[in-house]
Write an enzyme that holds these catalytic residues in place. Structure first.
Site, PDB file in Angstrom:
ATOM      1  N   ASP A 445     -13.985  15.918 -32.748  1.00  0.00           N
ATOM      2  CA  ASP A 445     -13.314  15.581 -31.500  1.00  0.00           C
ATOM      3  C   ASP A 445     -14.371  15.431 -30.411  1.00  0.00           C
ATOM      4  O   ASP A 445     -15.280  16.273 -30.287  1.00  0.00           O
ATOM      5  CB  ASP A 445     -12.313  16.677 -31.111  1.00  0.00           C
ATOM      6  CG  ASP A 445     -11.437  16.241 -29.946  1.00  0.00           C
ATOM      7  OD1 ASP A 445     -10.361  15.686 -30.194  1.00  0.00           O
ATOM      8  OD2 ASP A 445     -11.849  16.448 -28.788  1.00  0.00           O
ATOM      9  N   ASN A 453     -12.744   8.564 -19.406  1.00  0.00           N
ATOM     10  CA  ASN A 453     -11.745   7.584 -18.980  1.00  0.00           C
ATOM     11  C   ASN A 453     -11.443   7.708 -17.489  1.00  0.00           C
ATOM     12  O   ASN A 453     -11.308   6.705 -16.779  1.00  0.00           O
ATOM     13  CB  ASN A 453     -10.459   7.768 -19.784  1.00  0.00           C
ATOM     14  CG  ASN A 453     -10.594   7.268 -21.206  1.00  0.00           C
ATOM     15  OD1 ASN A 453     -11.412   6.387 -21.476  1.00  0.00           O
ATOM     16  ND2 ASN A 453      -9.823   7.824 -22.117  1.00  0.00           N
ATOM     17  N   ASP A 462     -13.903   3.386 -24.437  1.00  0.00           N
ATOM     18  CA  ASP A 462     -13.959   2.654 -25.703  1.00  0.00           C
ATOM     19  C   ASP A 462     -15.395   2.540 -26.215  1.00  0.00           C
ATOM     20  O   ASP A 462     -15.645   2.619 -27.424  1.00  0.00           O
ATOM     21  CB  ASP A 462     -13.362   1.255 -25.532  1.00  0.00           C
ATOM     22  CG  ASP A 462     -11.850   1.289 -25.331  1.00  0.00           C
ATOM     23  OD1 ASP A 462     -11.246   2.347 -25.603  1.00  0.00           O
ATOM     24  OD2 ASP A 462     -11.286   0.274 -24.898  1.00  0.00           O
ATOM     25  N   GLU A 488      -9.527  10.298 -29.442  1.00  0.00           N
ATOM     26  CA  GLU A 488     -10.920  10.696 -29.611  1.00  0.00           C
ATOM     27  C   GLU A 488     -11.127  11.560 -30.843  1.00  0.00           C
ATOM     28  O   GLU A 488     -12.165  12.214 -30.979  1.00  0.00           O
ATOM     29  CB  GLU A 488     -11.405  11.445 -28.356  1.00  0.00           C
ATOM     30  CG  GLU A 488     -10.774  12.806 -28.133  1.00  0.00           C
ATOM     31  CD  GLU A 488      -9.468  12.725 -27.345  1.00  0.00           C
ATOM     32  OE1 GLU A 488      -9.093  13.736 -26.743  1.00  0.00           O
ATOM     33  OE2 GLU A 488      -8.836  11.648 -27.341  1.00  0.00           O
TER      34      GLU A 488
END
Length: 589
Positions: A445, A453, A462, A488
């Site tokens: 993770d 973000n 991304d 993620e």
């Protein structure tokens, strides 16, 4: 005269029957191509959305401070509201509602929905019993919230296909409430239906073409039979032999087409080609070459009847490929030998470029056997027909491979998706049960991904996911598999590695990600770190879901201990003891 008249009448009757049959097959094929894709695609989309809904529900529950209490009381803090309001912008869901157990909406992306109560019978008969309920309807475009964000079809006059899915929220066997998701599937549905129609159209076209070829051959055979009745000469025996030869070729061509269309890989297809060509053209030795992915060379794929093929040849070394048409050595006074035909002993040969959808995909090379030069030249048309069937079969296999790859790959990172990971993990566990080989799972993770973000935008996020996915892909070798579970979250499956080796790999992977430098625009993004959780079969579980849950628990332990580290899953009895002493919490990024 009477015999000739009867033969002519029978021929006309057969021709009329063949035309009627061909027309009936064309109509049936057209109906099937137009009608069948819709229910097939709707069924595929329903299965896919049912799986996606579990991921959407999990995202909602994992990012809420106390999901169970929220569904019981309907009270949520500002953090929960902020996440829920942003979720439609980060997913394919354009609208969703949260229900109490009695069917009352206590939160929705539409404020007007709050306080309403679901009176649909399926809410109490299906959803309240823990079952996912799916519904597909056509709705006007005005019903789609933020249509510019969620749909490429902006024509407000056309209806949109909307999938509604209720996912129950359970605690043990107790029903706490439900989440209803709305997603616009219009564009995806249209694309899939069109692709299925194209594929069915190609397959039907191939079948009809094969039938047409057979009909033409049979018609010509009947004409030869009629001429033999008129001539009544010694050539009757020769014509009968020719008819038997043609019938054999037609049969072999039909069988070749049937087997080639059923092949599942190029290797299997080339094995079939080598076996059939020894029977269809026994007077010729041959080989097949196919363009590599880089298209700078052709790879040798198969050979038969004593022929040989080189590992690689260059396109410029074949006159057939250079001129874009069949090249026949020995047909003119001046000829040039292809490089791939060296060493050459003067025997005639053919080079057939293999074409598929207007693109050259390979080469079929045929050379006459010793003392068979005359019959070899007579079989040029048959060889051309074989090359055409091989070309269409190669195109179909590549199209199937492409569609399969799209169904098991994550479009953003290129890694395998969750469905493929689950299937492969189940197979590896079955193999391990038989052989005793170890299987390990690493849950990965990205730490503080939400900040990427929030602070730099989703495009930067991304880029981070692609960079991490690239590191994971490069670290895999052999049967090892890297997957993106969603968001993620990533997973690695490592078969045939000891726990010590897996721990070393995980730590090396963590350091490799930590060394990544990702530039976005004119700036370098902050350092990327990951948390990793390890689980081993059968120590931490004997079922795929148990092993995945153990790896996730270890991942949450790594996050709880400060992130950017590796944790190994605890044994089942230790995990149960810890769970009894520690109140359950929902991990949040």
């Amino acid at each position: 005269m009477t015999t000739e008249y009867k033969a002519s009448a029978v021929q006309r009757l057969k021709l009329a029957s063949a035309v009627v049959l061909l027309i009936a097959m064309v109509v049936t094929a057209a109906w099937g191509v137009h009608t069948l894709p819709t229910p097939i695609v709707d069924g595929m989309l329903e299965a896919d959305i049912r799986k996606q809904s579990e991921m959407w529900k999990r995202r909602v529950l994992l990012h809420m401070e106390d999901a169970e209490t929220t569904f019981e009381t309907g009270v949520m803090d500002a953090h929960d509201r902020e996440f829920l309001e942003l979720m439609p912008e980060a997913s394919d869901v354009y609208r969703f509602k949260l229900f109490h157990a009695d069917g009352t909406v206590f939160w929705s992306t539409r404020a007007s929905d709050i306080g309403t109560k679901s009176t649909k019978p399926y809410f109490t008969t299906s959803v309240a019993n823990g079952e996912v309920y799916y519904k597909h309807e056509e709705k006007p475009a005005s019903e789609i919230d933020d249509i510019v964000l969620h749909s490429a079809q902006l024509d407000m006059d056309k209806p949109h296909h909307v999938a509604e899915i209720y996912t129950p929220v359970m605690r043990n066997s107790s029903f706490l409430g439900a989440i209803e998701f709305y997603t616009d599937i219009t564009e995806l549905r249209d694309i899939f239906i069109m692709r299925v129609r194209v594929l069915l159209g190609i397959l039907c076209g191939i079948a009809l073409m094969a039938l047409l070829i057979v009909s033409v051959v049979l018609y010509r055979s009947s004409r030869r039979q009629l001429n033999s009745l008129r001539i009544r000469s010694q050539n009757e025996r020769d014509l009968m032999d020719e008819q038997l030869r043609l019938a054999r070729e037609v049969r072999l061509l039909g069988e070749l087409n049937e087997w080639l269309q059923s092949s599942r890989s190029l290797d299997e297809l080339f094995d079939m080609v080598a076996k059939f060509m020894t029977h269809i053209l026994p007077d010729a030795e041959g080989s097949v070459y196919v363009y590599s992915n880089s298209r700078d060379v052709l790879d040798g794929s198969a050979s038969w009847n004593g022929g040989t093929h080189k590992d690689h040849i260059h396109p410029d070394g074949c006159w057939g490929l250079r001129r874009g048409r069949t090249y026949e050595y020995g047909a003119t006074e001046v000829d040039f030998v292809c490089e791939h035909a060296e060493p050459h002993d003067g025997r005639p040969y053919f080079c057939f470029p293999i074409l598929a959808h207007g693109e050259t995909v390979g080469l079929m090379h045929l050379r006459a056997q010793h003392d068979c030069e005359k019959s070899f030249g007579q079989n040029k048309k048959l060889a051309q027909m074989c090359a055409e069937q091989i070309s269409m079969a190669i195109a179909n296999v590549r199209m199937r491979d492409q569609l399969h790859d799209q169904s098991v790959r994550d479009p953003l990172t290129g890694l395998f998706n969750r469905r493929h990971m689950t299937d492969q993990l189940r197979k590896l566990i079955s193999r391990s049960q038989a052989s005793g080989a170890p299987v390990s799972l690493i849950a990965v993770d990205v730490d503080h991904f939400k900040k990427f973000n929030d602070n730099h935008g989703h495009d930067a996020g991304d880029m981070v996911l692609r960079a991490v996915g690239s590191v994971l892909q490069q670290s895999c070798d052999g049967d090892e598999i890297a997957c993106r579970m969603g968001g993620e979250e990533f997973t690695l499956i490592l078969p045939d590695s000891s726990p010590t080796e897996v721990m070393t790999r995980a730590e090396k992977l963590r350091k490799s990600v930590e060394d990544i430098a990702v530039r976005y625009g004119e700036k370098t993004l902050p350092r990327i770190t990951i948390s990793l959780g390890l689980a081993h079969y059968p120590t931490h579980g004997t079922m795929p879901q148990d092993l995945m849950r153990a790896a996730d628990d270890a991942l949450y332990d790594a996050k709880a201990k400060g992130r950017n580290q590796v944790c190994i899953a605890t044994l089942p009895h230790e995990a149960a003891k810890t769970a009894a002493q520690t109140p359950p919490t929902l991990a949040a990024e």
